[in-house]
Design a protein around this motif. Structure first.
Motif, PDB file in Angstrom:
ATOM      1  N   LEU A 231       0.765  -1.531   0.132  1.00  0.00           N
ATOM      2  CA  LEU A 231      -0.082   0.062  -0.215  1.00  0.00           C
ATOM      3  C   LEU A 231       1.196   1.334  -0.036  1.00  0.00           C
ATOM      4  N   SER A 232       2.368   1.397   1.092  1.00  0.00           N
ATOM      5  CA  SER A 232       3.092   2.237   0.336  1.00  0.00           C
ATOM      6  C   SER A 232       3.119   2.913  -0.540  1.00  0.00           C
ATOM      7  N   TYR A 233       4.171   0.954  -1.519  1.00  0.00           N
ATOM      8  CA  TYR A 233       4.474   1.979  -2.642  1.00  0.00           C
ATOM      9  C   TYR A 233       3.742   2.066  -3.391  1.00  0.00           C
ATOM     10  N   ALA A 234       2.376   1.875  -3.265  1.00  0.00           N
ATOM     11  CA  ALA A 234       1.333   2.615  -4.053  1.00  0.00           C
ATOM     12  C   ALA A 234       0.723   4.242  -3.672  1.00  0.00           C
ATOM     13  N   ILE A 235       0.173   4.543  -3.035  1.00  0.00           N
ATOM     14  CA  ILE A 235       0.486   5.065  -2.409  1.00  0.00           C
ATOM     15  C   ILE A 235       1.076   6.568  -2.822  1.00  0.00           C
ATOM     16  N   MET A 236       2.315   5.809  -2.521  1.00  0.00           N
ATOM     17  CA  MET A 236       3.911   6.970  -2.712  1.00  0.00           C
ATOM     18  C   MET A 236       4.548   7.324  -4.173  1.00  0.00           C
ATOM     19  N   SER A 237       3.442   6.357  -5.039  1.00  0.00           N
ATOM     20  CA  SER A 237       4.113   6.393  -5.920  1.00  0.00           C
ATOM     21  C   SER A 237       3.113   8.103  -7.113  1.00  0.00           C
ATOM     22  N   ILE A 238       2.345   8.396  -6.128  1.00  0.00           N
ATOM     23  CA  ILE A 238       1.690   9.634  -6.337  1.00  0.00           C
ATOM     24  C   ILE A 238       2.364  10.365  -6.069  1.00  0.00           C
ATOM     25  N   GLY A 239       2.239  11.491  -7.287  1.00  0.00           N
ATOM     26  CA  GLY A 239       3.196  12.630  -7.523  1.00  0.00           C
ATOM     27  C   GLY A 239       2.801  14.006  -6.078  1.00  0.00           C
ATOM     28  N   ALA A 240       2.355  13.574  -6.058  1.00  0.00           N
ATOM     29  CA  ALA A 240       1.648  14.693  -4.431  1.00  0.00           C
ATOM     30  C   ALA A 240       1.873  14.471  -3.025  1.00  0.00           C
ATOM     31  N   ILE A 241       1.970  12.501  -3.112  1.00  0.00           N
ATOM     32  CA  ILE A 241       2.628  12.319  -1.308  1.00  0.00           C
ATOM     33  C   ILE A 241       3.900  12.776  -1.487  1.00  0.00           C
ATOM     34  N   LYS A 242       3.845  12.935   0.310  1.00  0.00           N
ATOM     35  CA  LYS A 242       4.792  12.811   0.570  1.00  0.00           C
ATOM     36  C   LYS A 242       5.005  12.171   1.349  1.00  0.00           C
ATOM     37  N   GLY A 243       3.971  11.380   2.358  1.00  0.00           N
ATOM     38  CA  GLY A 243       4.703  10.561   3.362  1.00  0.00           C
ATOM     39  C   GLY A 243       3.388   9.629   3.648  1.00  0.00           C
ATOM     40  N   ILE A 244       3.613   8.477   4.744  1.00  0.00           N
ATOM     41  CA  ILE A 244       2.620   7.435   4.588  1.00  0.00           C
ATOM     42  C   ILE A 244       2.603   7.276   5.857  1.00  0.00           C
ATOM     43  N   GLU A 245       1.406   6.671   7.151  1.00  0.00           N
ATOM     44  CA  GLU A 245       1.733   6.243   7.987  1.00  0.00           C
ATOM     45  C   GLU A 245       0.465   4.939   8.295  1.00  0.00           C
ATOM     46  N   PHE A 246       0.322   4.317   8.848  1.00  0.00           N
ATOM     47  CA  PHE A 246      -0.968   2.933   9.065  1.00  0.00           C
ATOM     48  C   PHE A 246      -1.031   2.808  10.995  1.00  0.00           C
ATOM     49  N   GLY A 247      -2.250   3.278  11.267  1.00  0.00           N
ATOM     50  CA  GLY A 247      -2.756   2.703  12.468  1.00  0.00           C
ATOM     51  C   GLY A 247      -2.510   4.383  12.927  1.00  0.00           C
ATOM     52  N   GLU A 248      -0.838   3.838  14.357  1.00  0.00           N
ATOM     53  CA  GLU A 248      -0.846   5.081  14.838  1.00  0.00           C
ATOM     54  C   GLU A 248       0.706   6.072  14.197  1.00  0.00           C
ATOM     55  N   VAL A 307      -0.903  15.395   1.862  1.00  0.00           N
ATOM     56  CA  VAL A 307      -0.154  15.913   0.028  1.00  0.00           C
ATOM     57  C   VAL A 307       0.596  17.140   0.294  1.00  0.00           C
ATOM     58  N   LYS A 308       1.348  17.067  -0.623  1.00  0.00           N
ATOM     59  CA  LYS A 308       2.274  18.954  -0.794  1.00  0.00           C
ATOM     60  C   LYS A 308       1.576  19.519  -1.077  1.00  0.00           C
ATOM     61  N   PRO A 309       1.852  21.486  -0.667  1.00  0.00           N
ATOM     62  CA  PRO A 309       1.075  22.107  -1.770  1.00  0.00           C
ATOM     63  C   PRO A 309       1.787  22.200  -2.773  1.00  0.00           C
ATOM     64  N   THR A 310       0.754  22.571  -3.363  1.00  0.00           N
ATOM     65  CA  THR A 310       0.789  22.734  -4.826  1.00  0.00           C
ATOM     66  C   THR A 310       1.847  23.660  -5.041  1.00  0.00           C
ATOM     67  N   PRO A 311       3.422  23.427  -6.255  1.00  0.00           N
ATOM     68  CA  PRO A 311       4.814  23.698  -6.291  1.00  0.00           C
ATOM     69  C   PRO A 311       4.266  25.212  -7.662  1.00  0.00           C
ATOM     70  N   SER A 312       3.106  24.750  -7.872  1.00  0.00           N
ATOM     71  CA  SER A 312       2.669  25.818  -9.056  1.00  0.00           C
ATOM     72  C   SER A 312       2.042  26.913  -8.289  1.00  0.00           C
ATOM     73  N   ILE A 313       3.193  28.321  -8.305  1.00  0.00           N
ATOM     74  CA  ILE A 313       2.245  29.574  -7.179  1.00  0.00           C
ATOM     75  C   ILE A 313       2.994  30.739  -7.797  1.00  0.00           C
ATOM     76  N   ALA A 314       2.179  32.111  -7.548  1.00  0.00           N
ATOM     77  CA  ALA A 314       2.305  32.765  -8.470  1.00  0.00           C
ATOM     78  C   ALA A 314       3.718  33.635  -7.659  1.00  0.00           C
ATOM     79  N   THR A 315       3.973  33.270  -6.614  1.00  0.00           N
ATOM     80  CA  THR A 315       4.780  34.121  -5.007  1.00  0.00           C
ATOM     81  C   THR A 315       6.146  33.869  -6.270  1.00  0.00           C
ATOM     82  N   PRO A 316       6.782  34.795  -6.042  1.00  0.00           N
ATOM     83  CA  PRO A 316       8.421  35.259  -6.972  1.00  0.00           C
ATOM     84  C   PRO A 316       8.786  33.900  -5.846  1.00  0.00           C
TER      85      PRO A 316
END
Length: 370
Positions: A231-248, A307-316
């Motif tokens: 499951l970790s392999y599958a979820i971490m393959s999604i581009g915006a995911i940076k971490g996963i945890e189960f249960g506690e 899920v990380k923040p969207t990297p495409s931002i108008a902020t310089p």
């Protein structure tokens, strides 16, 4: 480019680019006889399509799916299923400027280093639109798993600093909420926070929680193919995911063994000479998140993905161009101020693909009956 396939028994291969003619998926290993229509798949694609509200990209795409093969007279034939979604609202000119520099938080630099070439139009294969194929295939996996009584409940648990109150959990609110939160009050606070962040030309991250009910105990293998590892392999393959945890999850580092261990008990009166290990054994708590030793323990499987923040931002932001010069950029184009709401169904799809694949491995060849 390798790495576009997933699964062992229920195999998928996604294809296409954000600004190409179309995207899609080929599914190999779906049993014959499953009733399947484009509508079955479309309802899941509609949950991730852009332009639904002010918190998603204004790119207007219907994301209408077409079944090209593998279905005859409304049922799967057992042959590969090919699904396609055409792109209709590309504005590649929005991305012409970034061909000369590397966007912070994106795969521009790593693509150039690895391949010496990249499709800068919306990120190519690294775009969030790649997940169209995952969701389409996941819709089929979810329908198959319903036959075996497996149910998914997936939602935004937190957005920025705002986390849902489990005492106010309302599952019916998830699909009616613009942020896919099951707590209406927290969602309203998060929306106000997002409005401020958008005004500041910035973006926000969050946490998606997935709960899986109905998985029988013993699914998964105890070494490299642990169910939580898969499951970790599958979820971490999604581009915006940076971490996963189960249960506690990471909270176990602060617990005692006596607090973290899930005690077992017999959930009904049984003979002292015989009992059913699958039906009669339960746990008082579920700190493990439904997985023990890499195998499902029969209780609810619970995991959370960051899920990380969207990297495409108008902020310089400061970066470098392909000439090795330091520059300052402000990203143009149509982008989500937050990825979380549209990623909820992607997480659910990848979880379903993983569970189904593991179940088919356990079964071998079988007819579609529980």
């Amino acid at each position: 480019m390798a790495g576009s396939t997933f699964g062992k028994k229920f195999k998928i291969m996604t294809w296409g680019e954000s600004h190409g003619k179309a995207l899609g998926v080929v599914i190999d290993g779906c049993p014959a006889g499953l009733e399947l229509s484009e509508e079955d798949i479309q309802k899941y694609l509609d949950l991730r399509k852009p332009g639904q509200n002010k918190y998603s990209t204004p790119r207007s795409e219907d994301d209408k799916v077409e079944i090209l093969s593998g279905v005859f007279e409304g049922k799967t034939t057992g042959t590969p299923i090919s699904l396609i979604v055409y792109n209709k609202s590309q504005r590649s000119s929005d991305y012409s400027e970034i061909a000369s520099y590397y966007r912070p938080g994106h795969a521009d630099y790593t693509f150039d280093v690895k391949y010496g070439f990249r499709d800068y139009r919306g990120g190519g294969r690294s775009s969030g639109r790649e997940t169209i194929g995952r969701v389409a295939a996941g819709a089929i996996a979810i329908k198959l798993l319903e036959i075996f009584g497996v149910k998914f409940t997936t939602y935004a648990k937190s957005i920025g600093p705002y986390e849902i109150d489990m005492d106010k959990f309302d599952e019916n609110n998830i699909n009616n909420d613009v942020l896919r939160m099951p707590d209406k009050e927290t969602s309203e606070k998060a929306q106000a926070y997002l409005d401020k962040v958008r005004a500041d030309q910035d973006s926000v991250g969050g946490v998606i929680e997935c709960k899986i009910d109905g998985v029988y105990p013993g699914l998964g293998d105890p070494v490299f193919d642990k169910l939580d590892a898969r499951l970790s392999y599958a979820i971490m393959s999604i581009g915006a995911i940076k971490g996963i945890e189960f249960g506690e999850g990471f909270n176990v580092a602060n617990m005692l063994g006596s607090e973290n261990n899930d005690e077992f008990y017999m959930n009904k009166e049984v003979s002292k000479f015989t009992f059913d290990l699958i039906k009669d054994v339960s746990k008082k708590t579920n700190h493990s998140g439904g997985v023990l030793g890499g195998m499902s323990d029969g209780s609810q499987i619970v995991f959370r993905a960051a899920v990380k923040p969207t990297p495409s931002i108008a902020t310089p932001q400061r970066t470098i161009n392909k000439n090795g010069e330091d520059i300052t950029v402000s990203i143009k184009g149509r982008h989500d101020p937050i990825i979380v709401p549209r990623a909820v169904v992607v997480v659910e799809a990848m979880a379903a693909l993983t569970i189904l694949d593991a179940m088919l491995e356990n079964m071998g060849t079988t007819i579609l009956k529980p």
